[in-house]
Design a protein around this motif. Structure first.
Motif, PDB file in Angstrom:
ATOM      1  N   VAL A 127       0.874  -1.177   0.000  1.00 17.38           N
ATOM      2  CA  VAL A 127       0.000   0.000   0.000  1.00 17.38           C
ATOM      3  C   VAL A 127       0.906   1.221   0.000  1.00 17.38           C
ATOM      4  CG1 VAL A 127      -1.799   1.280   1.193  1.00 17.38           C
ATOM      5  CG2 VAL A 127      -1.805  -1.230   1.253  1.00 17.38           C
ATOM      6  N   CYS A 128       0.769   2.034  -1.050  1.00 16.44           N
ATOM      7  CA  CYS A 128       1.630   3.212  -1.203  1.00 16.44           C
ATOM      8  C   CYS A 128       0.748   4.446  -1.348  1.00 16.44           C
ATOM      9  CB  CYS A 128       2.535   3.049  -2.424  1.00 16.44           C
ATOM     10  SG  CYS A 128       3.579   4.493  -2.740  1.00 16.44           S
ATOM     11  N   LEU A 129       1.000   5.459  -0.530  1.00 17.40           N
ATOM     12  CA  LEU A 129       0.258   6.717  -0.580  1.00 17.40           C
ATOM     13  C   LEU A 129       1.235   7.848  -0.878  1.00 17.40           C
ATOM     14  CD1 LEU A 129      -2.246   8.507  -0.143  1.00 17.40           C
ATOM     15  CD2 LEU A 129      -1.688   8.528   2.304  1.00 17.40           C
ATOM     16  N   ALA A 130       0.955   8.617  -1.931  1.00 18.76           N
ATOM     17  CA  ALA A 130       1.824   9.733  -2.314  1.00 18.76           C
ATOM     18  C   ALA A 130       0.970  10.834  -2.909  1.00 18.76           C
ATOM     19  CB  ALA A 130       2.879   9.277  -3.324  1.00 18.76           C
ATOM     20  N   SER A 131       1.495  12.041  -2.896  1.00 17.60           N
ATOM     21  CA  SER A 131       0.780  13.172  -3.491  1.00 17.60           C
ATOM     22  C   SER A 131       1.108  13.241  -4.976  1.00 17.60           C
ATOM     23  CB  SER A 131       1.173  14.471  -2.791  1.00 17.60           C
ATOM     24  OG  SER A 131       2.550  14.724  -2.950  1.00 17.60           O
ATOM     25  N   TRP A 132       0.091  13.518  -5.784  1.00 18.85           N
ATOM     26  CA  TRP A 132       0.271  13.684  -7.218  1.00 18.85           C
ATOM     27  C   TRP A 132       0.543  15.156  -7.531  1.00 18.85           C
ATOM     28  CZ3 TRP A 132      -3.796  11.622 -11.258  1.00 18.85           C
ATOM     29  CH2 TRP A 132      -3.235  11.699 -12.537  1.00 18.85           C
ATOM     30  N   ASP A 133      -0.306  16.015  -6.991  1.00 11.05           N
ATOM     31  CA  ASP A 133      -0.075  17.459  -7.018  1.00 11.05           C
ATOM     32  C   ASP A 133      -0.732  18.019  -5.764  1.00 11.05           C
ATOM     33  OD1 ASP A 133      -2.870  17.692  -7.561  1.00 11.05           O
ATOM     34  OD2 ASP A 133      -2.475  17.475  -9.693  1.00 11.05           O
ATOM     35  N   GLU A 134      -0.845  19.338  -5.673  1.00  6.78           N
ATOM     36  CA  GLU A 134      -1.365  19.943  -4.452  1.00  6.78           C
ATOM     37  C   GLU A 134      -2.853  19.680  -4.256  1.00  6.78           C
ATOM     38  OE1 GLU A 134      -2.162  24.365  -6.424  1.00  6.78           O
ATOM     39  OE2 GLU A 134      -0.665  24.084  -4.852  1.00  6.78           O
ATOM     40  N   ARG A 135      -3.547  19.201  -5.276  1.00  6.52           N
ATOM     41  CA  ARG A 135      -4.980  18.938  -5.172  1.00  6.52           C
ATOM     42  C   ARG A 135      -5.331  17.456  -5.161  1.00  6.52           C
ATOM     43  NH1 ARG A 135      -8.491  23.143  -6.322  1.00  6.52           N
ATOM     44  NH2 ARG A 135      -7.499  25.133  -6.810  1.00  6.52           N
ATOM     45  N   THR A 136      -4.378  16.583  -5.456  1.00  7.56           N
ATOM     46  CA  THR A 136      -4.694  15.166  -5.670  1.00  7.56           C
ATOM     47  C   THR A 136      -3.626  14.276  -5.042  1.00  7.56           C
ATOM     48  OG1 THR A 136      -5.616  15.808  -7.805  1.00  7.56           O
ATOM     49  CG2 THR A 136      -5.379  13.459  -7.399  1.00  7.56           C
ATOM     50  N   ALA A 137      -4.077  13.144  -4.495  1.00  8.67           N
ATOM     51  CA  ALA A 137      -3.180  12.106  -3.996  1.00  8.67           C
ATOM     52  C   ALA A 137      -3.468  10.810  -4.738  1.00  8.67           C
ATOM     53  CB  ALA A 137      -3.369  11.906  -2.496  1.00  8.67           C
ATOM     54  N   VAL A 138      -2.464   9.927  -4.782  1.00 10.04           N
ATOM     55  CA  VAL A 138      -2.608   8.615  -5.417  1.00 10.04           C
ATOM     56  C   VAL A 138      -2.381   7.549  -4.350  1.00 10.04           C
ATOM     57  CG1 VAL A 138      -1.753   7.034  -7.165  1.00 10.04           C
ATOM     58  CG2 VAL A 138      -1.844   9.486  -7.649  1.00 10.04           C
ATOM     59  N   LEU A 139      -3.374   6.676  -4.189  1.00 11.16           N
ATOM     60  CA  LEU A 139      -3.269   5.561  -3.259  1.00 11.16           C
ATOM     61  C   LEU A 139      -3.221   4.280  -4.085  1.00 11.16           C
ATOM     62  CD1 LEU A 139      -3.310   4.454  -0.376  1.00 11.16           C
ATOM     63  CD2 LEU A 139      -5.808   4.551  -0.442  1.00 11.16           C
ATOM     64  N   ARG A 140      -2.082   3.573  -4.011  1.00  9.83           N
ATOM     65  CA  ARG A 140      -1.842   2.399  -4.852  1.00  9.83           C
ATOM     66  C   ARG A 140      -1.808   1.154  -3.985  1.00  9.83           C
ATOM     67  NH1 ARG A 140       1.016   1.313  -9.863  1.00  9.83           N
ATOM     68  NH2 ARG A 140       2.082  -0.716  -9.792  1.00  9.83           N
ATOM     69  N   VAL A 141      -2.615   0.145  -4.377  1.00 17.10           N
ATOM     70  CA  VAL A 141      -2.634  -1.152  -3.690  1.00 17.10           C
ATOM     71  C   VAL A 141      -2.241  -2.206  -4.729  1.00 17.10           C
ATOM     72  CG1 VAL A 141      -4.034  -2.844  -2.464  1.00 17.10           C
ATOM     73  CG2 VAL A 141      -4.425  -0.389  -2.095  1.00 17.10           C
ATOM     74  N   SER A 142      -1.162  -2.933  -4.448  1.00 15.29           N
ATOM     75  CA  SER A 142      -0.663  -3.926  -5.412  1.00 15.29           C
ATOM     76  C   SER A 142      -0.332  -5.222  -4.684  1.00 15.29           C
ATOM     77  CB  SER A 142       0.577  -3.380  -6.138  1.00 15.29           C
ATOM     78  OG  SER A 142       1.616  -3.111  -5.215  1.00 15.29           O
ATOM     79  N   ASP A 143      -0.327  -6.308  -5.443  1.00 14.29           N
ATOM     80  CA  ASP A 143       0.126  -7.595  -4.921  1.00 14.29           C
ATOM     81  C   ASP A 143       1.074  -8.205  -5.953  1.00 14.29           C
ATOM     82  OD1 ASP A 143      -1.416  -9.264  -6.840  1.00 14.29           O
ATOM     83  OD2 ASP A 143      -3.161  -8.484  -5.764  1.00 14.29           O
ATOM     84  N   GLU A 144       1.443  -9.470  -5.760  1.00 16.67           N
ATOM     85  CA  GLU A 144       2.426 -10.095  -6.633  1.00 16.67           C
ATOM     86  C   GLU A 144       1.781 -10.934  -7.730  1.00 16.67           C
ATOM     87  OE1 GLU A 144       4.916 -12.218  -3.938  1.00 16.67           O
ATOM     88  OE2 GLU A 144       5.922 -10.411  -3.224  1.00 16.67           O
TER      89      GLU A 144
END
Length: 439
Positions: free
Chosen positions: A354-371
């Motif tokens: 689970v990775c949470l990062a900001s895309w820009d000042e108005r948006t964030a990206v929450l990524r959930v991945s498996d193998e």
């Protein structure tokens, strides 16, 4: 006629306006005789003074006519300061002093004052009762004739008002007739706005918007009923067969029955969650917004699913950026992330990240991945369709990713297939703006 109808109110207002106009005409005619008296008095005084000009000492005041134009006249001569100089005719009480500068030209009395020679004031009065009686008789005759005309005009105006109101409200009546046909058979019909009076248009627009919301709610309910009936039919049939078999066996397979019950509970929970998401969530209207840290939501969702992962010796790796804040989205985002983690637990492989990062000042990206194996982004949208399963015989409901996308779009974001060598889902989350974040 009902007084609360628009037609009755129009008739009442227009009749009142007509009555006020007729009343003003009557008042004007009644006051006109006074204006005529004042005008006649002014003209007669001008005629008298054109023949005889009073001397400063009033010696020739008696030369002014005491009978003129069939009226009895009286005079008084004063100084500018109001001292009596002379009066006529003899033996009568002098007229009271009047200031000629303060007296208006339209004095509504048979008395007037004129400035003579710059330092004398002549006050003149006449007995005009006979003239007044003639004027009153004349106006009574005119009023009698005017009353008939006013009555005829009133009748014509009333008929015109009725036809005008009927013409004005015809479009409203037609709109009401069309609105009465809106129902299950014709849910897409709406009140036409083109012919309506502009004062009625805002009401019709609001009614059409309300009908749109009702139609949407009806469609959601219809879809929920159809989905529930379709998806519960198979598990109920399987459970019924297992129960019938259990009656004839010494040792029923209670574990299989429990799995079937759990699958139905999960399916019902997913159907209810999807119905709430279709309706825009379950937050009460007009509830004030509350800003919450996005990292906190992620940790709480992971904590909810961690026991299930630990029971199967699987791990969840976190990479969370701090300081990202969302407005009024705690429960919805937490549910969406739990659905992603549940989907990865049921259908994914290996470690979940689970990775949470900001895309820009108005948006964030929450990524959930498996193998598990990656899916091409162009082919990934089918995974978000309702009841679609990557493996048709898998125990899932096929609703998890559909719920996730619906929740994110309700919040102004979206859900999509992520790029990379393994399977990943990315949530595009709108962030709270600085002016909405509470201290």
């Amino acid at each position: 006629m009902r007084t609360n109808s628009l037609r009755s109110r129009l008739l009442l207002v227009m009749a009142l306006v007509f009555a006020l106009g007729a009343g003003n005409v009557v008042i004007y005619l009644l006051d006109l005789d006074e204006d005529i008296r004042a005008h006649v008095l002014k003209e007669q005084v001008d005629t008298i003074l054109a023949t005889v000009t009073p001397a400063p000492d009033g010696s020739n005041l008696g030369a002014l006519p005491v009978q003129f134009s069939a009226s009895d006249w009286r005079y008084a001569l004063y100084t500018r300061s109001g001292e009596l100089v002379a009066s006529a005719p003899a033996g009568t009480a002098p007229l009271p002093f009047r200031n000629p500068e303060a007296l208006p030209e339209t004095a509504r009395a048979a008395i007037t004052a004129r400035l003579i020679g710059g330092d004398r004031v002549l006050v003149a009065s006449r007995n005009d009762w006979e003239d007044c009686e003639e004027l009153c008789q004349l106006f009574r005759e005119r009023m009698a004739g005017s009353s008939v005309v006013i009555a005829i005009l009133a009748a014509i105006s009333l008929v015109s008002i009725i036809f005008l109101a009927r013409w004005m409200l015809g479009s409203v009546r037609r709109a009401a007739e069309l609105a009465s046909t809106i129902g299950v058979a014709h849910p897409d019909r709406r009140i036409p706005l083109r012919e309506l009076p502009e004062e009625i248009v805002p009401l019709a627009v609001s009614a059409n918007q309300a009908l749109d919301r009702l139609s949407s709610a009806y469609e959601i309910e219809r879809r929920f009923t159809a989905d529930a009936a379709h998806e519960l039919r198979t598990p109920l049939a399987v459970l019924d067969l297992r129960l019938q078999k259990a009656r004839t066996e010494q040792s029923p397979d209670w574990n299989a029955i429990a799995r079937d019950m759990e699958q139905m509970r999960h399916l019902i929970d997913q159907l209810l969650a999807l119905a709430r998401a279709d309706q825009g969530g379950d937050r009460p209207p007009h509830e004030p917004e509350a800003c919450v840290g996005l990292a906190r939501i992620v940790r709480e969702a992971v904590a909810d699913m961690l026991p299930a992962y630990e029971a199967t010796s699987r791990t969840i790796d976190l990479d969370i950026a701090e300081g990202l804040v969302v407005a009024d989205a705690n429960r919805q985002l937490r549910q969406a992330l739990r659905n992603l983690l549940d989907n990865a637990f049921r259908h994914g492989q290996g470690q979940v990240s689970v990775c949470l990062a900001s895309w820009d000042e108005r948006t964030a990206v929450l990524r959930v991945s498996d193998e598990g194996p990656a899916v091409r982004r162009g082919d990934g949208d089918v995974l978000f369709e309702r009841f679609h399963k990557g493996v048709q015989n898998s125990p899932g409901s096929g609703l998890g990713l559909a719920i996730v996308r619906r929740i994110l779009r309700n919040l102004g974001g979206d859900a999509r297939i992520g790029t990379g060598p393994t399977f990943a889902i990315e949530l595009i989350v709108p962030l709270a703006q600085p002016d909405t974040v509470r201290a």
